[in-house]
Design a protein around this motif. Structure first.
Motif, PDB file in Angstrom:
ATOM      1  N   THR A  51      -6.667  50.590  33.923  1.00  0.00           N
ATOM      2  CA  THR A  51      -5.225  50.410  34.073  1.00  0.00           C
ATOM      3  C   THR A  51      -4.452  51.012  32.906  1.00  0.00           C
ATOM      4  O   THR A  51      -3.278  50.707  32.711  1.00  0.00           O
ATOM      5  CB  THR A  51      -4.882  48.914  34.201  1.00  0.00           C
ATOM      6  OG1 THR A  51      -5.391  48.211  33.057  1.00  0.00           O
ATOM      7  CG2 THR A  51      -5.489  48.316  35.465  1.00  0.00           C
ATOM      8  N   ALA A  52      -5.102  51.878  32.133  1.00  0.00           N
ATOM      9  CA  ALA A  52      -4.443  52.456  30.954  1.00  0.00           C
ATOM     10  C   ALA A  52      -3.201  53.245  31.341  1.00  0.00           C
ATOM     11  O   ALA A  52      -2.176  53.186  30.655  1.00  0.00           O
ATOM     12  CB  ALA A  52      -5.425  53.337  30.189  1.00  0.00           C
ATOM     13  N   ALA A  53      -3.263  53.995  32.449  1.00  0.00           N
ATOM     14  CA  ALA A  53      -2.105  54.797  32.861  1.00  0.00           C
ATOM     15  C   ALA A  53      -0.929  53.905  33.251  1.00  0.00           C
ATOM     16  O   ALA A  53       0.234  54.230  32.967  1.00  0.00           O
ATOM     17  CB  ALA A  53      -2.486  55.702  34.035  1.00  0.00           C
ATOM     18  N   LEU A  54      -1.216  52.766  33.871  1.00  0.00           N
ATOM     19  CA  LEU A  54      -0.145  51.841  34.261  1.00  0.00           C
ATOM     20  C   LEU A  54       0.492  51.218  33.022  1.00  0.00           C
ATOM     21  O   LEU A  54       1.720  51.109  32.930  1.00  0.00           O
ATOM     22  CB  LEU A  54      -0.695  50.749  35.179  1.00  0.00           C
ATOM     23  CG  LEU A  54      -1.496  51.201  36.402  1.00  0.00           C
ATOM     24  CD1 LEU A  54      -1.864  50.005  37.277  1.00  0.00           C
ATOM     25  CD2 LEU A  54      -0.725  52.218  37.211  1.00  0.00           C
ATOM     26  N   ALA A  55      -0.340  50.799  32.080  1.00  0.00           N
ATOM     27  CA  ALA A  55       0.191  50.217  30.847  1.00  0.00           C
ATOM     28  C   ALA A  55       1.000  51.234  30.064  1.00  0.00           C
ATOM     29  O   ALA A  55       2.057  50.911  29.493  1.00  0.00           O
ATOM     30  CB  ALA A  55      -0.956  49.680  29.997  1.00  0.00           C
ATOM     31  N   ARG A  56       0.525  52.486  30.042  1.00  0.00           N
ATOM     32  CA  ARG A  56       1.241  53.547  29.334  1.00  0.00           C
ATOM     33  C   ARG A  56       2.605  53.792  29.973  1.00  0.00           C
ATOM     34  O   ARG A  56       3.596  54.048  29.277  1.00  0.00           O
ATOM     35  CB  ARG A  56       0.391  54.816  29.350  1.00  0.00           C
ATOM     36  CG  ARG A  56       0.932  55.940  28.484  1.00  0.00           C
ATOM     37  CD  ARG A  56      -0.134  56.993  28.235  1.00  0.00           C
ATOM     38  NE  ARG A  56      -0.757  57.465  29.448  1.00  0.00           N
ATOM     39  CZ  ARG A  56      -2.031  57.232  29.775  1.00  0.00           C
ATOM     40  NH1 ARG A  56      -2.800  56.528  28.973  1.00  0.00           N
ATOM     41  NH2 ARG A  56      -2.536  57.698  30.905  1.00  0.00           N
ATOM     42  N   ALA A 108       3.860  43.460  25.262  1.00  0.00           N
ATOM     43  CA  ALA A 108       2.559  42.992  25.749  1.00  0.00           C
ATOM     44  C   ALA A 108       2.724  42.025  26.914  1.00  0.00           C
ATOM     45  O   ALA A 108       1.972  42.078  27.894  1.00  0.00           O
ATOM     46  CB  ALA A 108       1.778  42.329  24.615  1.00  0.00           C
ATOM     47  N   ALA A 109       3.721  41.139  26.821  1.00  0.00           N
ATOM     48  CA  ALA A 109       3.949  40.169  27.895  1.00  0.00           C
ATOM     49  C   ALA A 109       4.412  40.857  29.174  1.00  0.00           C
ATOM     50  O   ALA A 109       3.976  40.513  30.274  1.00  0.00           O
ATOM     51  CB  ALA A 109       4.982  39.134  27.451  1.00  0.00           C
ATOM     52  N   VAL A 110       5.299  41.848  29.043  1.00  0.00           N
ATOM     53  CA  VAL A 110       5.780  42.587  30.216  1.00  0.00           C
ATOM     54  C   VAL A 110       4.625  43.345  30.869  1.00  0.00           C
ATOM     55  O   VAL A 110       4.454  43.306  32.097  1.00  0.00           O
ATOM     56  CB  VAL A 110       6.902  43.557  29.827  1.00  0.00           C
ATOM     57  CG1 VAL A 110       7.256  44.464  31.007  1.00  0.00           C
ATOM     58  CG2 VAL A 110       8.138  42.796  29.376  1.00  0.00           C
ATOM     59  N   VAL A 111       3.828  44.032  30.071  1.00  0.00           N
ATOM     60  CA  VAL A 111       2.704  44.804  30.602  1.00  0.00           C
ATOM     61  C   VAL A 111       1.718  43.885  31.313  1.00  0.00           C
ATOM     62  O   VAL A 111       1.212  44.202  32.388  1.00  0.00           O
ATOM     63  CB  VAL A 111       2.003  45.583  29.470  1.00  0.00           C
ATOM     64  CG1 VAL A 111       0.690  46.200  29.958  1.00  0.00           C
ATOM     65  CG2 VAL A 111       2.919  46.669  28.926  1.00  0.00           C
ATOM     66  N   ASP A 112       1.469  42.728  30.723  1.00  0.00           N
ATOM     67  CA  ASP A 112       0.524  41.779  31.311  1.00  0.00           C
ATOM     68  C   ASP A 112       0.984  41.314  32.691  1.00  0.00           C
ATOM     69  O   ASP A 112       0.179  41.149  33.609  1.00  0.00           O
ATOM     70  CB  ASP A 112       0.343  40.578  30.378  1.00  0.00           C
ATOM     71  CG  ASP A 112      -0.718  39.618  30.876  1.00  0.00           C
ATOM     72  OD1 ASP A 112      -1.882  40.053  31.011  1.00  0.00           O
ATOM     73  OD2 ASP A 112      -0.388  38.443  31.135  1.00  0.00           O
ATOM     74  N   ARG A 113       2.290  41.099  32.846  1.00  0.00           N
ATOM     75  CA  ARG A 113       2.812  40.640  34.136  1.00  0.00           C
ATOM     76  C   ARG A 113       2.954  41.777  35.138  1.00  0.00           C
ATOM     77  O   ARG A 113       2.812  41.574  36.346  1.00  0.00           O
ATOM     78  CB  ARG A 113       4.186  39.973  33.941  1.00  0.00           C
ATOM     79  CG  ARG A 113       4.160  38.641  33.245  1.00  0.00           C
ATOM     80  CD  ARG A 113       5.517  37.958  33.347  1.00  0.00           C
ATOM     81  NE  ARG A 113       6.572  38.756  32.739  1.00  0.00           N
ATOM     82  CZ  ARG A 113       6.951  38.681  31.477  1.00  0.00           C
ATOM     83  NH1 ARG A 113       6.332  37.837  30.671  1.00  0.00           N
ATOM     84  NH2 ARG A 113       7.919  39.430  31.000  1.00  0.00           N
ATOM     85  N   ALA A 114       3.234  42.980  34.645  1.00  0.00           N
ATOM     86  CA  ALA A 114       3.574  44.083  35.544  1.00  0.00           C
ATOM     87  C   ALA A 114       2.370  44.878  36.042  1.00  0.00           C
ATOM     88  O   ALA A 114       2.438  45.490  37.111  1.00  0.00           O
ATOM     89  CB  ALA A 114       4.550  45.032  34.847  1.00  0.00           C
ATOM     90  N   VAL A 115       1.286  44.879  35.279  1.00  0.00           N
ATOM     91  CA  VAL A 115       0.123  45.694  35.653  1.00  0.00           C
ATOM     92  C   VAL A 115      -0.833  44.845  36.492  1.00  0.00           C
ATOM     93  O   VAL A 115      -1.357  43.844  36.012  1.00  0.00           O
ATOM     94  CB  VAL A 115      -0.594  46.227  34.405  1.00  0.00           C
ATOM     95  CG1 VAL A 115      -1.883  46.952  34.799  1.00  0.00           C
ATOM     96  CG2 VAL A 115       0.329  47.168  33.624  1.00  0.00           C
ATOM     97  N   PRO A 116      -1.074  45.233  37.744  1.00  0.00           N
ATOM     98  CA  PRO A 116      -1.978  44.442  38.592  1.00  0.00           C
ATOM     99  C   PRO A 116      -3.428  44.591  38.148  1.00  0.00           C
ATOM    100  O   PRO A 116      -3.835  45.642  37.654  1.00  0.00           O
ATOM    101  CB  PRO A 116      -1.765  45.042  39.991  1.00  0.00           C
ATOM    102  CG  PRO A 116      -1.370  46.463  39.718  1.00  0.00           C
ATOM    103  CD  PRO A 116      -0.547  46.416  38.452  1.00  0.00           C
TER     104      PRO A 116
END
Length: 339
Positions: free
Chosen positions: A148-153, A169-177
């Motif tokens: 999921t590196a591309a999604l987090a990026r 970090a909190a946004v990425v955690d919630r947004a990346v499936p």
């Protein structure tokens, strides 16, 4: 027989040990050369001799290797072999437990990779000739198991600059499936499309405020906006709206909308008034959207037979729809303000 050989009558040759253990001489020599099976002595002719305890040790080595444990891990376990007392036994048990846990993780990763490969092959089987070339391009860009590196990026690029790292970090955690361990072909296709979406040139080159798929105006610097306040507060509004979204209820006023508006007001340095709600509705309606991302993220996270679970995107849409009543006009052109 030399005196040394008589002295070692109670020891076994490499062939005798191999016969008792049911393995080849080559196997015994392999483990002995790597220090896993120490010899007790050497004969006068320089041949290896092993004590009876070597048989138990060899059997333990074979059991560990049968689990596909690499030699370094076997050596770690055997490092506590022969230590006397409870401490030595516990030390070996702790190391063995750690090694087994690592092996389980590795096997799970390989199984997940195989399931993704199987689902991808099924996806390419169950399609038309016209669809196959595009699907092959999409799934060919996805690693197995997928990362999921591309999604987090994408999110780190899309979010406003200088946002606190804990908020990012909190946004990425919630947004990346989280990719499922046993995906359906539809979930593989959704993930491949999602990865293709976030690696499009318009995102890779960096989104800009006011452009298609760009950043919202609240991300702009120098206008008094406080995006950290916005992104720290929105999760509470999303959680309040989630039960209504999950149940399929129509957007409405209530605690969730009040929280949503209050967070935006705090981020913009405004008060929550009917006039602000009308302004906020117009501002949000004009913002660039990434609904495609949220649609695909929901498909990745939800098997086809199940109802989609609320995502930050779907709850945000629900709250915006609830807010839209503040922008509705009646037949005389007057703005309607809910009572």
């Amino acid at each position: 027989m030399t005196p040394e050989d008589k002295q070692h009558d109670d020891l076994w040759s490499i062939g005798q040990l191999a016969e008792r253990a049911g393995v080849t001489v080559k196997t015994v020599r392999f483990y002995s050369d790597r220090g896993l099976l120490p010899e007790a002595a050497r004969s006068g002719g320089g041949h290896r001799r092993y004590g009876p305890d070597a048989l138990d040790r060899l059997r333990l080595i074979r059991s560990l290797r049968a689990l596909d444990l690499p030699v370094p891990d076997v050596r770690r376990v055997l490092g506590h072999e022969g230590q006397e007392g409870q401490e030595g036994h516990q030390g070996q048990e702790d190391v063995l437990e750690d090694v087994i846990a690592g092996q389980l993780k590795d096997v799970g990763s390989r199984l997940t990779a195989l399931r993704w490969r199987e689902a991808a092959l099924q996806l390419l089987t169950d399609c038309t000739v016209e669809e196959r070339a595009e699907r092959l391009r999409l799934v060919g860009a996805v690693t197995t198991p997928p990362g999921t590196a591309a999604l987090a990026r994408f999110w780190r690029c899309w979010l406003p600059a200088r946002l606190p790292s804990r908020v990012v970090a909190a946004v990425v955690d919630r947004a990346v499936p989280v990719p499922p361990d046993a995906p359906t072909p539809a979930q593989v296709l959704a993930f491949a499309r999602l990865q293709d979406f976030v690696t499009a040139p318009c995102f890779v080159s960096g989104p800009r405020a006011g452009t298609d798929y760009g950043q919202p105006e609240v991300h702009s610097s120098g206008k008094g906006y406080r995006p950290a306040v916005l992104y720290e507060g929105l999760p509470e509004a999303f959680e309040l709206a989630a039960p209504d979204v999950r149940a399929g209820r129509a957007p409405r006023e209530g605690e969730a909308l009040d929280c949503f508006v209050a967070v935006h007001a705090a981020a913009l340095g405004r008060r929550d008034t009917p006039d602000f709600r009308r302004t906020l509705h117009r501002m949000l309606a004009a913002e660039p959207r990434i609904d495609r991302y949220w649609q695909l993220a929901s498909e990745v996270a939800t098997p086809p037979a199940e109802s989609p679970q609320p995502t930050p995107g779907s709850t945000d849409n629900w709250l915006r729809a609830a807010l839209s009543s503040y922008g509705a006009e009646d037949t005389y052109g007057r703005v309607h303000t809910p009572t």
